[in-house]
Design an enzyme around this catalytic site. Sequence first.
Site, PDB file in Angstrom:
ATOM      1  N   LYS A   1       0.846  -1.205   0.000  1.00 13.23           N
ATOM      2  CA  LYS A   1       0.000   0.000   0.000  1.00 13.23           C
ATOM      3  C   LYS A   1       0.879   1.252   0.000  1.00 13.23           C
ATOM      4  O   LYS A   1       0.636   2.200  -0.751  1.00 13.23           O
ATOM      5  CB  LYS A   1      -0.950  -0.014   1.205  1.00 13.23           C
ATOM      6  CG  LYS A   1      -2.063  -1.060   1.056  1.00 13.23           C
ATOM      7  CD  LYS A   1      -2.875  -1.283   2.330  1.00 13.23           C
ATOM      8  CE  LYS A   1      -3.878  -2.412   2.124  1.00 13.23           C
ATOM      9  NZ  LYS A   1      -4.693  -2.722   3.305  1.00 13.23           N
TER      10      LYS A   1
ATOM     11  N   ASP B   1     -10.905   2.723   3.973  1.00 12.13           N
ATOM     12  CA  ASP B   1     -11.215   1.289   3.844  1.00 12.13           C
ATOM     13  C   ASP B   1     -12.727   1.085   3.697  1.00 12.13           C
ATOM     14  O   ASP B   1     -13.168  -0.013   3.334  1.00 12.13           O
ATOM     15  CB  ASP B   1     -10.755   0.532   5.107  1.00 12.13           C
ATOM     16  CG  ASP B   1      -9.431  -0.203   4.889  1.00 12.13           C
ATOM     17  OD1 ASP B   1      -9.156  -0.586   3.736  1.00 12.13           O
ATOM     18  OD2 ASP B   1      -8.701  -0.396   5.879  1.00 12.13           O
TER      19      ASP B   1
ATOM     20  N   GLN C   1      -4.607  -1.802   9.532  1.00  6.47           N
ATOM     21  CA  GLN C   1      -4.558  -3.127   8.895  1.00  6.47           C
ATOM     22  C   GLN C   1      -5.132  -4.181   9.840  1.00  6.47           C
ATOM     23  O   GLN C   1      -4.774  -4.244  11.020  1.00  6.47           O
ATOM     24  CB  GLN C   1      -3.104  -3.463   8.511  1.00  6.47           C
ATOM     25  CG  GLN C   1      -2.951  -4.706   7.673  1.00  6.47           C
ATOM     26  CD  GLN C   1      -3.596  -4.594   6.283  1.00  6.47           C
ATOM     27  OE1 GLN C   1      -3.705  -3.518   5.714  1.00  6.47           O
ATOM     28  NE2 GLN C   1      -4.040  -5.714   5.750  1.00  6.47           N
TER      29      GLN C   1
HETATM   30  N1  GUN Z   1      -7.026  -7.076   6.082  1.00  2.00           N
HETATM   31  C1  GUN Z   1      -7.421  -7.809   5.025  1.00  2.00           C
HETATM   32  N2  GUN Z   1      -7.956  -7.019   4.079  1.00  2.00           N
HETATM   33  C2  GUN Z   1      -7.901  -5.764   4.544  1.00  2.00           C
HETATM   34  C3  GUN Z   1      -8.297  -4.492   4.017  1.00  2.00           C
HETATM   35  O1  GUN Z   1      -8.842  -4.350   2.910  1.00  2.00           O
HETATM   36  N3  GUN Z   1      -8.055  -3.428   4.810  1.00  2.00           N
HETATM   37  C4  GUN Z   1      -7.495  -3.544   6.031  1.00  2.00           C
HETATM   38  N4  GUN Z   1      -7.319  -2.438   6.741  1.00  2.00           N
HETATM   39  N5  GUN Z   1      -7.120  -4.691   6.550  1.00  2.00           N
HETATM   40  C5  GUN Z   1      -7.323  -5.792   5.805  1.00  2.00           C
END
Ligand code: GUN
Length: 296
Positions: free
Chosen positions: A52, A119, A96
């Site tokens: 990211k 998100d 995350q």
């Molecule tokens: N863990 C697995 N997928 C995601 C996501 O799309 N965003 C976040 N913040 N954590 C995750």
Amino acid sequence: MLVLDGKIASAAVKASLLQQTQALKAAGKRAPHLAAILVGNNGASETYVASKVKNCEETGFGSSLIRFTDDVSEAELLAEIAELNADSNVDGILVQLPLPKHIDDEKIIEAIHPDKDVDGFHPTNIGRMVQGLDTFIPATPYGVLLMLEHFNIETKGKHAVVVGRSNIVGRPMSILLSSERPQGNASVSLCHRHTPKEELIKITQQADILVVAVGIPEFITADMIKPGAVIIDVGITRVEDATAKKGFRIKGDVNYEQAITKAAAVTPVPGGVGLMTIAGLLKNTMKAYEGKFYHN
Ligand code: GUN
């Protein structure tokens, strides 16, 4: 058979975002900024967050990675989020997942200001999505929509089957595909762990579009696929493999070798939906930036 290549579709999204960022910078404005919080050192989470951050750089965005050890308290995390909420140079905040067991995910997600919730996990934003209002669409379902858009896949009037009902992927995906919107207007069936296997097979065999997000490697086999279907594989599971350089291989929820013998289009794993999740996140971060009036 069409390979729904996430590298190609995400590159198109990122190129457009980079152009927008360059225009902002040329006009003397700051770039969008994403703050990512990572707790502990789960290998997969490390990889996702690093990716990211790298993708932010590639699109000219600013980013900060804020790390905490596994033993961080809920109060410490909430304090960090409050600081980021108040920081006018931060447009998007993501924490995350998964978080350690002693931390309440919901409490953390709800602490993020809905205007910075790139998100799209905050109940306010989920509610807005359900009602078809403008909002941040959760990054993975958003990435799937961007993939369908890029490859001009018609969803209107089709039977879409979603397997998996998680808050992050399956549930929002089923709502979006059935909504009045581009890449929507499908008839949607949502299957999950309580759908008996024989029933599940009957339903997936009727899927014009099959989206699978269960986290079980190669769960979908050729007998479950309608000839000519579009298969979207959201699974990313690390499977131990001593012959692999890293000691594991990434497996999707679909048996790819079998799927390509029956389907019209399939997303590969890796190189499919995972890359589109990041594209969705970056688009949400730009959207968060554009929602503000105090850029400098
Ligand atoms: N863990 C697995 N997928 C995601 C996501 O799309 N965003 C976040 N913040 N954590 C995750």
